[in-house]
Write an enzyme that holds these catalytic residues in place. Structure first.
Site, PDB file in Angstrom:
ATOM      1  CG  ASP A 144      -2.093   0.947   1.063  1.00 30.61           C
ATOM      2  OD1 ASP A 144      -2.403   1.328  -0.096  1.00 30.61           O
ATOM      3  OD2 ASP A 144      -2.707   1.307   2.075  1.00 30.61           O
TER       4      ASP A 144
ATOM      5  CG  HIS B 107      -4.218  10.449   3.052  1.00 29.45           C
ATOM      6  ND1 HIS B 107      -5.213  10.394   3.992  1.00 29.45           N
ATOM      7  CD2 HIS B 107      -3.380   9.408   3.328  1.00 29.45           C
ATOM      8  CE1 HIS B 107      -5.008   9.352   4.803  1.00 29.45           C
ATOM      9  NE2 HIS B 107      -3.906   8.745   4.416  1.00 29.45           N
TER      10      HIS B 107
ATOM     11  NE  ARG C 180       5.096  14.099  10.771  1.00 29.42           N
ATOM     12  CZ  ARG C 180       4.443  13.089  10.172  1.00 29.42           C
ATOM     13  NH1 ARG C 180       4.241  11.972  10.818  1.00 29.42           N
ATOM     14  NH2 ARG C 180       4.028  13.208   8.935  1.00 29.42           N
TER      15      ARG C 180
ATOM     16  CD  GLU D 261      -6.210   4.681   5.134  1.00 29.69           C
ATOM     17  OE1 GLU D 261      -5.565   3.848   4.456  1.00 29.69           O
ATOM     18  OE2 GLU D 261      -5.673   5.484   5.926  1.00 29.69           O
TER      19      GLU D 261
ATOM     20  CD  GLU E 160      -5.553   2.834   0.186  1.00 31.77           C
ATOM     21  OE1 GLU E 160      -4.798   2.256  -0.627  1.00 31.77           O
ATOM     22  OE2 GLU E 160      -5.309   2.928   1.405  1.00 31.77           O
TER      23      GLU E 160
ATOM     24  CG  ASP F 219      -5.618   0.230   4.113  1.00 35.50           C
ATOM     25  OD1 ASP F 219      -5.673  -0.851   4.726  1.00 35.50           O
ATOM     26  OD2 ASP F 219      -4.689   1.042   4.238  1.00 35.50           O
TER      27      ASP F 219
ATOM     28  NE  ARG G  50      -7.649   6.440  10.118  1.00 33.18           N
ATOM     29  CZ  ARG G  50      -7.002   6.261   8.976  1.00 33.18           C
ATOM     30  NH1 ARG G  50      -5.740   5.831   8.979  1.00 33.18           N
ATOM     31  NH2 ARG G  50      -7.608   6.480   7.838  1.00 33.18           N
TER      32      ARG G  50
ATOM     33  CD  GLN H 171      -2.653   4.562  10.899  1.00 30.27           C
ATOM     34  OE1 GLN H 171      -3.877   4.535  10.842  1.00 30.27           O
ATOM     35  NE2 GLN H 171      -1.915   5.048   9.928  1.00 30.27           N
TER      36      GLN H 171
ATOM     37  CE1 TYR I 287       3.657   7.633  12.388  1.00 30.39           C
ATOM     38  CE2 TYR I 287       2.600   7.623  14.525  1.00 30.39           C
ATOM     39  CZ  TYR I 287       3.279   8.297  13.527  1.00 30.39           C
ATOM     40  OH  TYR I 287       3.564   9.618  13.669  1.00 30.39           O
TER      41      TYR I 287
ATOM     42  CE  LYS J   8      -3.284   2.182   7.728  1.00 29.38           C
ATOM     43  NZ  LYS J   8      -4.163   3.102   7.006  1.00 29.38           N
TER      44      LYS J   8
ATOM     45  CB  THR K 111      -7.394  -4.894   2.689  1.00 29.03           C
ATOM     46  OG1 THR K 111      -6.454  -4.642   3.736  1.00 29.03           O
ATOM     47  CG2 THR K 111      -7.266  -3.824   1.625  1.00 29.03           C
TER      48      THR K 111
ATOM     49  CB  THR L 280      -6.398   7.860   1.913  1.00 22.37           C
ATOM     50  OG1 THR L 280      -6.271   6.801   2.855  1.00 22.37           O
ATOM     51  CG2 THR L 280      -7.751   8.513   2.049  1.00 22.37           C
TER      52      THR L 280
ATOM     53  CD  GLU M 287      -7.269  12.867   4.733  1.00 19.56           C
ATOM     54  OE1 GLU M 287      -6.954  13.821   4.020  1.00 19.56           O
ATOM     55  OE2 GLU M 287      -7.376  11.700   4.291  1.00 19.56           O
TER      56      GLU M 287
HETATM   57 CA    CA Z   1      -3.985   2.907   3.154  1.00 20.54          CA
END
Ligand code: CA
Length: 412
Positions: free
Chosen positions: A122, A129, A138, A195, A197, A229, A233, A236, A240, A249, A253, A343, A357
């Site tokens: 992926d 995104h 961040r 997501e 995609e 996907d 969250r 994640q 991550y 993830k 899927t 995404t 988002e």
């Molecule tokens: Ca993805």
């Protein structure tokens, strides 16, 4: 040239589309390869048995009496084009030229995964995104990592949990670290997301150690599907760093059943948006397509809610660049491998391709017709993706890929 099967102007499955998929007749018999026209499925194994694909392009290959598209994907573009030309000729000729039972109503078949997917990767190819997610995690100054404008960022996903449209999605459990808690907890995700995609299937592979130059990348791309996907969250956010997504993830899927070919998408090809800075030479190339992409939420007791409306052209990196980058160090791709775009978010609120988002990490929940709100997908919700290219009086589309959220299993 008119087709003897009636196709509504808004059908995704016009004579110009003719995607490939795998089905099993509900009346019994083995799985086999089919194509789709309007609300009918064309049995390509039956056409193959009747000799319709005999040609220099196919040689000795008989790829359609199979429960996957892998053997057909392993051929090449001249063979794929030949199959498409045969189908268009047969569908605009006499219906009596088709073998009995070669054309089946959609309701009489069960769709299956189109390929045995050996490996799944992926990417993260939408600028908006990446910028939105980076800003939330961040801050705006550090939204994009220093590498993002120089290479299509990606990670190796999990092929075993790729499922077809309609498969329910079990809410995963995982390790979560609430912001105000001193230590992580284990439990069902409280932040289940989709997501939106698009993904592509690899056709012929490349040998180990032999990169695919970008000028030849499309020779290795068989066609496209829609992909959701599903993402946890909260899992994640905790897991991550430093290696990227893992359990957030890999629980599920979903993909759409019909693989739309590059031949069908060709009229909708568009130049790739400008890239600055200019990528390194091995990444210079590729194009994009004008594809409308939507996500719809059906929550219990509420009217359907259009969550996302975006376009494939919102991707910064092309499919060819993803494939060239994937192989530049010598990694060998194989027929049936699946590569996701990431995404597909655009610059506007409604074009954001996930709830993270769309609600800005829960700060702006969506309000549904019955007054219920959503920051995450709840048990019983159904999320469906759809997408198509709009021609002059016809569509080339993907159909849809949907899944309903089931409650988490009891704790082990
Ligand atoms: Ca993805």
């Amino acid at each position: 040239m008119s087709c003897f099967v009636e196709v509504a102007p808004d059908s995704h499955f016009s004579l110009q589309n003719l995607p490939f998929g795998v089905f099993r007749p509900r009346t019994g018999g083995p799985a086999r390869v089919g194509s789709r026209i309007g609300d009918f499925v064309l049995d390509l194994a039956a056409l193959e048995a009747a000799g319709h694909f005999r040609s220099p392009e196919f040689g000795d290959a008989q790829p359609f009496a199979s429960d996957s598209l892998n053997a057909f994907m392993a051929l090449d573009r001249p063979a794929w084009r030949h199959a498409r030309a045969v189908l268009q000729r047969l569908l605009t000729g006499e219906r009596s030229a088709l073998p009995a039972d070669a054309l089946r109503p959609l309701a009489e078949v069960e769709m299956l995964l189109p390929a045995r997917i050996g490996d799944y990767t992926d990417f993260y190819a939408s600028y908006h995104h990446a910028h939105n997610v980076g800003t939330m995690l961040r801050g705006a100054e550090n939204a994009l990592m220093p590498n993002w404008l120089h290479l299509p960022v990606g990670y190796h996903g999990r092929a075993s949990s790729i499922v077809l449209d309609g498969t329910p999605v079990r809410r995963p459990r995982g390790q979560i670290k609430p912001p105000d808690a001193p230590a992580p907890i284990f439990g069902p995700t409280r932040s289940l997301d989709y997501e939106l995609e698009v993904a592509f299937f690899v056709g012929p592979g490349n040998a180990l150690g032999q990169p695919v130059p970008i000028e030849r990348a499309e020779e290795h791309i068989f066609g496209f599907v829609l992909m959701n996907d599903w993402s946890a969250r909260d899992v994640q956010a905790w897991e991550y760093q430093p290696l990227g997504p893992f359990l957030a993830k890999n629980f599920c899927t979903s993909i759409s059943p019909w693989v739309v070919t590059l031949e069908a998408l060709e009229p909708f090809r568009r130049p790739l948006p400008a890239q600055s800075p200019e990528p390194l030479p091995y990444l210079r190339g590729g194009s994009t397509y004008d594809l409308v992409l939507e996500a719809h939420l059906q929550a219990p007791g509420a009217e359907p809610f259009a969550v996302t409306r975006t376009n494939f052209q919102n991707l910064y990196w092309s499919a060819a660049q993803m494939l060239a980058h994937h192989t530049c160090g010598g990694c060998n791709l194989q027929p049936g491998d699946l590569l996701g775009s990431g995404t597909v978010s655009g610059p506007t609120e409604e074009s954001r391709g996930c709830l993270l988002e769309r609600t800005w990490r829960g700060a702006h929940p969506l309000t549904l017709s019955n007054g219920a709100t959503r920051k995450q997908l709840e048990d019983g919700d159904t999320l469906t993706l759809t997408g198509w290219a709009q021609g002059d009086g016809f569509r080339v589309g993907f159909g849809e890929v949907g899944g309903t959220i089931l409650p988490a299993h009891d704790a082990p």
